[in-house]
Design an enzyme around this catalytic site. Structure first.
Site, mmCIF file in Angstrom:
data_model
loop_
_atom_site.group_PDB
_atom_site.id
_atom_site.type_symbol
_atom_site.label_atom_id
_atom_site.label_comp_id
_atom_site.label_asym_id
_atom_site.label_seq_id
_atom_site.Cartn_x
_atom_site.Cartn_y
_atom_site.Cartn_z
ATOM 1 N N LYS A 27 -4.377 2.297 -5.028
ATOM 2 C CA LYS A 27 -3.621 3.168 -4.120
ATOM 3 C C LYS A 27 -4.111 4.611 -4.156
ATOM 4 O O LYS A 27 -3.843 5.382 -3.243
ATOM 5 C CB LYS A 27 -2.131 3.083 -4.414
ATOM 6 C CG LYS A 27 -1.531 1.763 -3.930
ATOM 7 C CD LYS A 27 -0.154 1.932 -3.362
ATOM 8 C CE LYS A 27 0.363 0.683 -2.683
ATOM 9 N NZ LYS A 27 0.464 -0.478 -3.576
ATOM 10 N N SER B 64 -6.095 -5.654 -8.009
ATOM 11 C CA SER B 64 -5.606 -4.410 -7.390
ATOM 12 C C SER B 64 -4.952 -3.426 -8.348
ATOM 13 O O SER B 64 -4.850 -2.246 -8.024
ATOM 14 C CB SER B 64 -4.630 -4.752 -6.270
ATOM 15 O OG SER B 64 -3.583 -5.578 -6.755
#
Ligand SMILES: *Cc1c(COP(=O)(O)O)cnc(C)c1O
Length: 332
Positions: free
Chosen positions: A53, A305
């Site tokens: 992110k 991720s």
């Protein structure tokens, strides 16, 4: 076709270069042996805030003018987006305000403060925190940077796809964790533009898969949020979704849903076989391969991720026989 294209993702790559890590694509011997084709792990869990992110948040912050940076950025995310935004804002000398409810645990509040952001505690639910973030935007002129449905955020996440295409142009399949779809939309846009023959598959947990339900309904729909090991994949896609729904609809080849036990197996494999601490959301690609849910026909990239998982929970998952051991007795 709708959405964010290669030009915008390439511009993001240039903008964030030197500010986020170009993460490793590590060959997994055990997954390659199991699948009969080379399997690489794209280790976004190695980004400074522990998740990809940082790419989208950094691109969004860098795209703002000096005035907007000074007035500040607002979000209600207590998870990986909140951390990423706090980190990106600090690096650019921008103000960041993270709104949280009084129910958010102290360790999450401290983590965001340690990254240099202001924390505003309001109300007793995530909705109250969200409302405060919206008020700051409306009344005090802060800029909202949402976690997925924003062109600069999607373009930032898409830079992962460019790195995959540059490093492993032979890639035929990319497995991407899927929640609001900023990651999957950006990565799929880059991969389909650069490697048109490669498939891109989104992976979610079966418990509360908002994008999957929305794709099936043909429009964004609300889903009940359920507790899951893949907590970073929880939450809706927004009924007013502008970008990620259409991009995921147009670009993803398939979506696969996993059980909690399958996700736990992914976390365990990452730790014992790959030497990686990975959170539930980050382990779904590995889990899908282990569960035999993916038809692997050639070189494959699994996007890992994130790594932000509660330590006690992680220990319980990777050492299931040790449940009786007191936490901390086996520090690693
Ligand atoms: C946010 C997040 C995702 C999902 O990203 P979306 O853009 O919302 O689909 C996956 N894994 C981790 C670790 C995340 O923090």
């Amino acid at each position: 076709m709708s959405g964010i294209g290669l030009d915008r993702i390439a511009a993001a790559q240039e903008r964030i270069s030197g500010r986020v890590r170009r993460t490793q694509l590590a060959l997994s011997d055990s997954l390659s042996a199991r699948c009969g084709h080379p399997v690489y792990l794209k280790l976004e869990s190695h980004q400074p805030t522990g998740s990809f992110k940082l790419r989208g948040a950094t691109n969004a912050v860098l795209s703002l003018g000096d005035d907007a940076k000074k007035r500040g950025l607002a979000t209600a995310s207590t998870g990986n987006h909140g951390r990423a935004l706090a980190h990106a804002a600090k690096a650019e000398g921008a103000r960041a305000v993270i709104c949280m409810s009084a129910l958010v645990p102290a360790n999450k509040i401290d983590a965001v403060k340690a990254l240099g952001a202001e924390v505003r505690i309001v109300g007793r639910s995530q909705d109250d925190a969200q409302e405060e973030a919206e008020r700051l935007v409306r009344e005090e002129g802060l800029t909202a940077i949402p976690p997925f449905d924003h062109p600069d955020v999607i373009a930032g996440q898409g830079t992962i796809g460019l790195e995959i295409a540059d490093t492993r142009p032979e890639t035929e399949l990319v497995l991407v964790p899927l929640s609001g779809g900023g990651l999957a939309a950006g990565v799929a846009a880059a991969i389909k533009a650069r490697l048109p023959r490669a498939r891109v598959i989104g992976i979610s947990m079966a418990r509360g898969a908002a994008m999957h339900e929305s794709l099936r309904a043909g429009k964004p729909v609300p889903v009940e949020e359920l507790e899951t090991l893949a907590d970073s994949l929880g939450g809706g896609i927004g009924l007013e979704n502008r970008y990620t729904f259409a991009m995921c609809r147009d670009l993803l080849d398939d979506v696969v849903l996993l059980s909690e036990e399958e996700i736990a197996e992914g976390i365990r494999h990452a730790f014992h076989e790959e030497g990686e601490v990975v959170e539930g959301a980050g382990a779904v690609g590995i889990a899908a391969l282990l569960a035999g849910r993916i038809d692997v026909r050639g070189p494959t990239v699994v996007l890992v991720s994130g790594r932000n998982i509660d330590e006690t929970l992680h220990r319980r998952i990777v050492n299931p026989g040790d449940a009786a051991q007191s936490a901390g007795a086996r520090g690693r």
